[in-house]
Design a protein around this motif. Structure first.
Motif, PDB file in Angstrom:
ATOM      1  N   ILE A   6       0.871  -1.179   0.000  1.00  0.00           N
ATOM      2  CA  ILE A   6       0.000   0.000   0.000  1.00  0.00           C
ATOM      3  C   ILE A   6       0.903   1.223   0.000  1.00  0.00           C
ATOM      4  CG2 ILE A   6      -2.030   1.088   1.027  1.00  0.00           C
ATOM      5  CD1 ILE A   6      -2.308  -1.421   2.805  1.00  0.00           C
ATOM      6  N   HIS A   7       0.840   2.013  -1.047  1.00  0.00           N
ATOM      7  CA  HIS A   7       1.720   3.171  -1.203  1.00  0.00           C
ATOM      8  C   HIS A   7       1.262   4.337  -0.329  1.00  0.00           C
ATOM      9  CE1 HIS A   7      -1.250   5.352  -3.675  1.00  0.00           C
ATOM     10  NE2 HIS A   7      -1.554   4.162  -4.185  1.00  0.00           N
ATOM     11  N   GLY A   8       1.993   5.445  -0.398  1.00  0.00           N
ATOM     12  CA  GLY A   8       1.675   6.626   0.390  1.00  0.00           C
ATOM     13  C   GLY A   8       0.901   7.667  -0.391  1.00  0.00           C
ATOM     14  N   TRP A   9       0.535   8.731   0.306  1.00  0.00           N
ATOM     15  CA  TRP A   9      -0.289   9.799  -0.261  1.00  0.00           C
ATOM     16  C   TRP A   9       0.425  10.523  -1.398  1.00  0.00           C
ATOM     17  CZ3 TRP A   9      -0.090  15.189  -0.642  1.00  0.00           C
ATOM     18  CH2 TRP A   9      -1.308  15.803  -0.980  1.00  0.00           C
ATOM     19  N   SER A  10      -0.291  10.737  -2.499  1.00  0.00           N
ATOM     20  CA  SER A  10       0.136  11.452  -3.716  1.00  0.00           C
ATOM     21  C   SER A  10       1.156  10.673  -4.549  1.00  0.00           C
ATOM     22  CB  SER A  10       0.669  12.862  -3.402  1.00  0.00           C
ATOM     23  OG  SER A  10       2.016  12.859  -2.999  1.00  0.00           O
ATOM     24  N   PHE A  11       1.418   9.430  -4.170  1.00  0.00           N
ATOM     25  CA  PHE A  11       2.300   8.567  -4.961  1.00  0.00           C
ATOM     26  C   PHE A  11       1.484   7.421  -5.553  1.00  0.00           C
ATOM     27  CE2 PHE A  11       5.245  10.982  -2.478  1.00  0.00           C
ATOM     28  CZ  PHE A  11       6.413  11.047  -3.237  1.00  0.00           C
ATOM     29  N   LEU A  59       1.103  -7.554   4.764  1.00  0.00           N
ATOM     30  CA  LEU A  59       0.894  -6.200   4.270  1.00  0.00           C
ATOM     31  C   LEU A  59       2.168  -5.378   4.404  1.00  0.00           C
ATOM     32  CD1 LEU A  59      -2.583  -5.354   5.849  1.00  0.00           C
ATOM     33  CD2 LEU A  59      -2.098  -6.311   3.589  1.00  0.00           C
ATOM     34  N   VAL A  60       2.530  -4.703   3.316  1.00  0.00           N
ATOM     35  CA  VAL A  60       3.674  -3.795   3.301  1.00  0.00           C
ATOM     36  C   VAL A  60       3.120  -2.391   3.084  1.00  0.00           C
ATOM     37  CG1 VAL A  60       5.885  -3.240   2.232  1.00  0.00           C
ATOM     38  CG2 VAL A  60       5.066  -5.618   2.247  1.00  0.00           C
ATOM     39  N   GLY A  61       3.196  -1.546   4.096  1.00  0.00           N
ATOM     40  CA  GLY A  61       2.619  -0.216   3.999  1.00  0.00           C
ATOM     41  C   GLY A  61       3.653   0.876   4.157  1.00  0.00           C
ATOM     42  N   TRP A  62       3.491   1.936   3.389  1.00  0.00           N
ATOM     43  CA  TRP A  62       4.396   3.086   3.461  1.00  0.00           C
ATOM     44  C   TRP A  62       3.595   4.337   3.820  1.00  0.00           C
ATOM     45  CZ3 TRP A  62       5.360   6.658  -1.073  1.00  0.00           C
ATOM     46  CH2 TRP A  62       6.276   7.663  -0.730  1.00  0.00           C
ATOM     47  N   SER A  63       3.993   5.028   4.892  1.00  0.00           N
ATOM     48  CA  SER A  63       3.398   6.297   5.283  1.00  0.00           C
ATOM     49  C   SER A  63       1.890   6.124   5.526  1.00  0.00           C
ATOM     50  CB  SER A  63       3.704   7.352   4.216  1.00  0.00           C
ATOM     51  OG  SER A  63       3.467   8.653   4.685  1.00  0.00           O
ATOM     52  N   LEU A  64       1.034   6.798   4.775  1.00  0.00           N
ATOM     53  CA  LEU A  64      -0.407   6.597   4.921  1.00  0.00           C
ATOM     54  C   LEU A  64      -0.768   5.128   4.735  1.00  0.00           C
ATOM     55  CD1 LEU A  64      -3.179   8.849   3.388  1.00  0.00           C
ATOM     56  CD2 LEU A  64      -3.373   6.387   3.324  1.00  0.00           C
ATOM     57  N   GLY A  65      -0.084   4.457   3.822  1.00  0.00           N
ATOM     58  CA  GLY A  65      -0.314   3.031   3.587  1.00  0.00           C
ATOM     59  C   GLY A  65       0.005   2.192   4.808  1.00  0.00           C
ATOM     60  N   ALA A  66       0.981   2.633   5.610  1.00  0.00           N
ATOM     61  CA  ALA A  66       1.318   1.919   6.842  1.00  0.00           C
ATOM     62  C   ALA A  66       0.189   2.037   7.863  1.00  0.00           C
ATOM     63  CB  ALA A  66       2.618   2.465   7.426  1.00  0.00           C
ATOM     64  N   LEU A  85       6.269  -2.134   7.832  1.00  0.00           N
ATOM     65  CA  LEU A  85       5.815  -0.744   7.851  1.00  0.00           C
ATOM     66  C   LEU A  85       6.981   0.211   7.618  1.00  0.00           C
ATOM     67  CD1 LEU A  85       3.602  -1.084  11.059  1.00  0.00           C
ATOM     68  CD2 LEU A  85       2.859  -1.346   8.671  1.00  0.00           C
ATOM     69  N   PHE A  86       6.860   1.028   6.585  1.00  0.00           N
ATOM     70  CA  PHE A  86       7.874   2.024   6.278  1.00  0.00           C
ATOM     71  C   PHE A  86       7.344   3.420   6.607  1.00  0.00           C
ATOM     72  CE2 PHE A  86       8.946  -1.509   3.463  1.00  0.00           C
ATOM     73  CZ  PHE A  86      10.327  -1.613   3.654  1.00  0.00           C
ATOM     74  N   ALA A  87       8.144   4.182   7.351  1.00  0.00           N
ATOM     75  CA  ALA A  87       7.795   5.575   7.691  1.00  0.00           C
ATOM     76  C   ALA A  87       6.384   5.709   8.253  1.00  0.00           C
ATOM     77  CB  ALA A  87       7.968   6.473   6.466  1.00  0.00           C
ATOM     78  N   PRO A  88       6.029   4.895   9.251  1.00  0.00           N
ATOM     79  CA  PRO A  88       4.683   5.003   9.825  1.00  0.00           C
ATOM     80  C   PRO A  88       4.637   6.088  10.901  1.00  0.00           C
ATOM     81  CG  PRO A  88       5.849   3.267  10.943  1.00  0.00           C
ATOM     82  CD  PRO A  88       6.808   3.839   9.910  1.00  0.00           C
ATOM     83  N   THR A  89       3.452   6.409  11.337  1.00  0.00           N
ATOM     84  CA  THR A  89       3.271   7.313  12.472  1.00  0.00           C
ATOM     85  C   THR A  89       1.978   6.974  13.190  1.00  0.00           C
ATOM     86  OG1 THR A  89       3.162   9.632  13.188  1.00  0.00           O
ATOM     87  CG2 THR A  89       2.084   9.098  11.093  1.00  0.00           C
ATOM     88  N   VAL A  90       1.956   7.231  14.480  1.00  0.00           N
ATOM     89  CA  VAL A  90       0.742   7.026  15.261  1.00  0.00           C
ATOM     90  C   VAL A  90      -0.299   8.087  14.906  1.00  0.00           C
ATOM     91  CG1 VAL A  90      -0.225   7.044  17.593  1.00  0.00           C
ATOM     92  CG2 VAL A  90       1.934   5.886  17.154  1.00  0.00           C
ATOM     93  N   SER A 145      -8.430  12.815   6.436  1.00  0.00           N
ATOM     94  CA  SER A 145      -8.734  11.705   7.330  1.00  0.00           C
ATOM     95  C   SER A 145      -7.463  11.169   7.981  1.00  0.00           C
ATOM     96  CB  SER A 145      -9.453  10.589   6.575  1.00  0.00           C
ATOM     97  OG  SER A 145      -9.763   9.515   7.437  1.00  0.00           O
ATOM     98  N   PHE A 146      -6.425  11.021   7.198  1.00  0.00           N
ATOM     99  CA  PHE A 146      -5.139  10.520   7.703  1.00  0.00           C
ATOM    100  C   PHE A 146      -4.508  11.501   8.694  1.00  0.00           C
ATOM    101  CE2 PHE A 146      -0.459  10.783   6.964  1.00  0.00           C
ATOM    102  CZ  PHE A 146      -0.094   9.631   7.652  1.00  0.00           C
ATOM    103  N   SER A 147      -4.553  12.772   8.385  1.00  0.00           N
ATOM    104  CA  SER A 147      -3.847  13.782   9.182  1.00  0.00           C
ATOM    105  C   SER A 147      -4.272  13.788  10.643  1.00  0.00           C
ATOM    106  CB  SER A 147      -4.063  15.174   8.581  1.00  0.00           C
ATOM    107  OG  SER A 147      -3.441  15.279   7.324  1.00  0.00           O
ATOM    108  N   TYR A 148      -5.554  13.568  10.900  1.00  0.00           N
ATOM    109  CA  TYR A 148      -6.067  13.662  12.267  1.00  0.00           C
ATOM    110  C   TYR A 148      -6.435  12.294  12.855  1.00  0.00           C
ATOM    111  CZ  TYR A 148      -6.183  18.532  10.927  1.00  0.00           C
ATOM    112  OH  TYR A 148      -5.826  19.784  10.506  1.00  0.00           O
ATOM    113  N   PHE A 149      -6.000  11.247  12.187  1.00  0.00           N
ATOM    114  CA  PHE A 149      -6.353   9.897  12.636  1.00  0.00           C
ATOM    115  C   PHE A 149      -5.355   9.411  13.682  1.00  0.00           C
ATOM    116  CE2 PHE A 149      -6.339   5.250  12.306  1.00  0.00           C
ATOM    117  CZ  PHE A 149      -7.684   4.995  12.487  1.00  0.00           C
ATOM    118  N   ASP A 150      -5.864   8.935  14.812  1.00  0.00           N
ATOM    119  CA  ASP A 150      -5.026   8.406  15.892  1.00  0.00           C
ATOM    120  C   ASP A 150      -5.012   6.877  15.820  1.00  0.00           C
ATOM    121  OD1 ASP A 150      -3.812   7.625  18.286  1.00  0.00           O
ATOM    122  OD2 ASP A 150      -4.537   9.404  19.330  1.00  0.00           O
TER     123      ASP A 150
END
Length: 205
Positions: A6-11, A59-66, A85-90, A145-150
């Motif tokens: 699962i790729h990241g946002w705008s990619f 699942l291999v997720g990057w950024s938003l995909g993570a 998970l690549f470059a994930p965030t809480v 949705s991603f920006s404010y998701f915990d």
């Protein structure tokens, strides 16, 4: 085990070219080209993709995909057996980036979509990849949705093994976001690479 990315946002899935995951099945986010999926809400999209997954998936997720990968693993524990998970965030806003920065970026995105997307991609990395055909409305809603998701509650419930990778030069989601996720997922490992940024980390598996 069936492998999905699962790729990241705008990619788009071209980010996986030249990585260990080039031959996996690539999931395309809504608004980022020809996608099977339509929701722009993180949890609803995770359910939409999760219904599509077969048993014994990785699942291999990057950024938003993570973020989506973690939510899917929490919602579908019988299907998802491993996370990479690549470059994930809480949480993007308030942890990876100050809330004022996120709000300003979203305002800019609505005023000048194309230019703001190009600025974001330049922030991700100096590596220049093709820009996919983006649906402005859908892509903007997904980022909101991603920006404010915990992700905290979903991460705490995970029992699936997770490998987390982040670049020390990541100026988008950052090391702090990955570290906080690592501390929440009991069965996770964390690898930090000094010379990698938000995008080039994908080649360090």
């Amino acid at each position: 085990m069936k492998l999905f990315t699962i790729h990241g946002w705008s990619f788009e899935p071209s980010v996986w070219e030249g990585t260990h995951f080039e031959s996996a099945e690539h999931i395309i986010l809504p608004g980022h080209g020809e996608s099977f999926f339509s929701s722009s809400d993180i949890v609803e999209l995770a359910r939409e993709i999760g219904e599509y997954l077969p048993e014994n998936s990785a699942l291999v997720g990057w950024s938003l995909g993570a973020t989506l990968a973690v939510v899917m693993a929490s919602l579908y524990p019988d299907k998802v057996k491993e996370l990479i998970l690549f470059a994930p965030t809480v949480r993007f806003s308030g942890i990876s980036q100050p809330e004022v920065v996120v709000k300003r970026f979203l305002r800019k995105l609505k005023k000048d979509f194309k230019r703001t997307v190009k600025e974001f991609r330049a922030l991700c990395s100096k590596v220049n990849l093709p820009l996919p055909e983006l649906d402005e409305g859908k892509v903007t809603e997904l980022l909101e949705s991603f920006s404010y998701f915990d992700l905290s509650n979903f991460a705490r419930n995970l029992s699936v093994p997770a490998k987390i990778f982040v670049g020390e030069k990541d100026s988008v989601t950052g090391v702090q976001g990955a570290l906080k996720l690592h501390l929440l997922i009991r069965s996770s490992t964390l690898s930090v690479f000094p010379e990698e940024d938000h995008l080039t980390i994908l080649r360090r598996y």
